[in-house]
Design an enzyme around this catalytic site. Structure first.
Site, PDB file in Angstrom:
ATOM      1  N   ASP A  96       0.823  -1.208   0.000  1.00 33.93           N
ATOM      2  CA  ASP A  96       0.000   0.000   0.000  1.00 33.93           C
ATOM      3  C   ASP A  96       0.856   1.256   0.000  1.00 33.93           C
ATOM      4  O   ASP A  96       2.025   1.241   0.394  1.00 33.93           O
ATOM      5  CB  ASP A  96      -0.955   0.016   1.192  1.00 33.93           C
ATOM      6  CG  ASP A  96      -0.236   0.094   2.541  1.00 33.93           C
ATOM      7  OD1 ASP A  96       0.804  -0.585   2.708  1.00 33.93           O
ATOM      8  OD2 ASP A  96      -0.706   0.830   3.430  1.00 33.93           O
ATOM      9  N   GLU A 191       0.115  -1.439   5.589  1.00 33.38           N
ATOM     10  CA  GLU A 191       1.140  -1.015   6.545  1.00 33.38           C
ATOM     11  C   GLU A 191       0.996   0.457   6.906  1.00 33.38           C
ATOM     12  O   GLU A 191       1.203   0.843   8.068  1.00 33.38           O
ATOM     13  CB  GLU A 191       2.533  -1.271   5.952  1.00 33.38           C
ATOM     14  CG  GLU A 191       3.693  -1.083   6.928  1.00 33.38           C
ATOM     15  CD  GLU A 191       4.271   0.331   6.953  1.00 33.38           C
ATOM     16  OE1 GLU A 191       5.162   0.599   7.776  1.00 33.38           O
ATOM     17  OE2 GLU A 191       3.812   1.169   6.137  1.00 33.38           O
ATOM     18  N   ASP A 214      12.291  -1.126   4.029  1.00 32.68           N
ATOM     19  CA  ASP A 214      11.399   0.028   4.154  1.00 32.68           C
ATOM     20  C   ASP A 214      12.161   1.221   4.728  1.00 32.68           C
ATOM     21  O   ASP A 214      11.590   2.048   5.437  1.00 32.68           O
ATOM     22  CB  ASP A 214      10.211  -0.349   5.057  1.00 32.68           C
ATOM     23  CG  ASP A 214       9.013   0.578   4.916  1.00 32.68           C
ATOM     24  OD1 ASP A 214       9.025   1.422   4.006  1.00 32.68           O
ATOM     25  OD2 ASP A 214       8.075   0.463   5.724  1.00 32.68           O
TER      26      ASP A 214
END
Length: 424
Positions: A96, A191, A214
């Site tokens: 997402d 997330e 990330d």
């Protein structure tokens, strides 16, 4: 704390991953996949499944095994071990993109061999990306810079992580002779709204430890994040015709304004804090004069500081209710995630593996606390140790978001170092 192990780094001779990463990231970013905190479904938006379906097709094409779409919207897959005695390692990234800024009709573009001049945007001529607006861009001359077109975010957060993991998996699956344990891949939804780790994910993942891709600047890794709670404040006023409202109307918006004002002190909000400082952030208001809702996030590195944020918020709500007769104010606090350091400091093996992999890539590893969280925060709390690794993404959640292809290639090589070091 467990003893810190030592590792022998492999001698790697790997091809350039630049073009594969460029193609993957621009393809993924063009697929709209924003999450929605107001939705009760999992995933929270159907459009995230468009990314999931694309990844499933790609994973099958590169001959990954155990390719699965879980009932909660995560994509899982396996790269089989060439050394069954090595640990099972997971790599995780989220599908997402952030709800805070427009992510519909993303138009990724690549500035090849960037010459160091200001980067402008075709869909927003007033927008400029330069070392003055993004300091990390300094020194990136000659690299390939990916941005959006000026009206949307890019989505490198965290489609860069997906591109890196997919490129790593393809290389492991197509290159004979590389020694590594079983590699598990997880691509999660939601997330960005704090719901990326479903309760079933740790068991479904089935790893000894894992890493999220990330993170930011090249050479960095993190094993400490904020602890986080969310809060919903609901304010009910007393409705009356405004022409005849004297001594009758209690305006819920005025109550909300006082709560926000009481919490707006320097050193307690995101725009006035940095480093290890905590904050309370109001990020949304919905409703009108009869009833309105405020949404907050509370962030702190230590639990006592997080509790202080809760106390401040509840005190502001109680004071506002007392100051506005006829109002009712409720404050509901929801746990989101906790500082992964609380668990990782008991066994730093995954952290030390990552540090050695970064050194093998040629950098002195840097670890700074994340003023945010990752899926690794929740995974670690649920028993899957999961530090965070760099991708190169910068200026995330806004129209200036950008990433260097060469940073992504460095992260891919670093992950390749890591799985081979772990097999030693």
């Amino acid at each position: 704390m467990a003893d810190t192990p030592s590792f022998d780094a492999p001698n790697l001779d790997v091809p350039s991953f630049d073009r594969a990463l460029e193609h993957r990231l621009t393809t993924y970013c063009a697929i709209d996949s924003q999450s929605d905190e107001h939705s009760a479904t999992s995933p929270s938006t159907e459009i995230q499944l468009n990314v999931a379906k694309h990844l499933i097709e790609e994973l099958n094409k590169i001959c990954a095994v155990d390719v699965t779409l879980t009932p909660y919207g995560a994509v899982l897959a396996t790269v089989p071990a060439t050394d069954p005695a090595a640990p099972t390692i997971g790599f995780c990234a989220h599908m997402d993109t952030a709800p805070q800024f427009n992510a519909t009709d993303v138009k990724p573009r690549v500035i090849h061999n960037w010459d160091g001049t200001d980067i402008t945007y075709p869909d927003n001529p007033d927008l400029i990306l330069s070392p003055q607006t993004s300091a990390y861009l300094s020194g990136k001359e000659g690299e390939d810079i990916i941005t959006a077109s000026g009206r949307t975010l890019l989505g490198a957060d965290d489609k860069a992580g997906i591109a890196i993991i997919m490129t790593l998996a393809e290389h492991l699956l197509t290159t004979p002779g590389l020694k590594h344990g079983k590699i598990r891949l997880a691509f999660t939804p939601d997330e960005e709204i704090g719901r990326g780790v479903h309760a079933d994910l740790p068991a479904d993942f089935g790893v000894d430890f894992a890493y999220t891709l990330d993170g930011g600047p090249r050479g960095t890794m993190e094993y400490e994040t904020f602890s986080a709670d969310g809060a919903v404040v609901t304010i009910t006023g007393t409705s009356a015709h405004p022409g005849y409202a004297k001594d009758k109307l209690t305006n819920a918006l005025h109550v909300a304004a006082q709560i926000i004002s009481d919490l707006d002190e320097s050193g307690t909000t995101p725009e006035t804090t940095s480093g290890r400082e905590s904050f309370t952030h109001v990020y949304a208001q919905e409703g009108g004069s009869s009833e309105t809702t405020l949404r907050f996030i509370l962030r702190a590195f230590e639990m006592e500081d997080l509790a202080e944020q809760t106390t401040r918020l509840k005190a502001a709500c109680a004071k506002a209710e007392a100051d506005f007769p006829g109002s009712k104010v409720t404050c509901d606090i929801t746990k989101q995630y906790r500082n992964m350091r609380y668990w990782l400091e008991n066994d730093m093996t995954p952290v030390e593996l990552a540090r050695e992999a970064i050194r093998t890539e040629g950098f002195d590893p840097k670890s700074v606390p994340i003023r945010g969280g990752t899926d690794g925060s929740r995974l670690t709390e649920l028993g899957v140790p999961c530090p965070n690794l760099y991708t190169g993404m910068m200026e995330i959640h806004g129209p200036l978001e950008w990433i260097s292809v060469q940073d992504m290639a460095s992260a891919t090589r670093m992950c390749l170092n890591l799985v081979q070091i772990a097999a030693k």
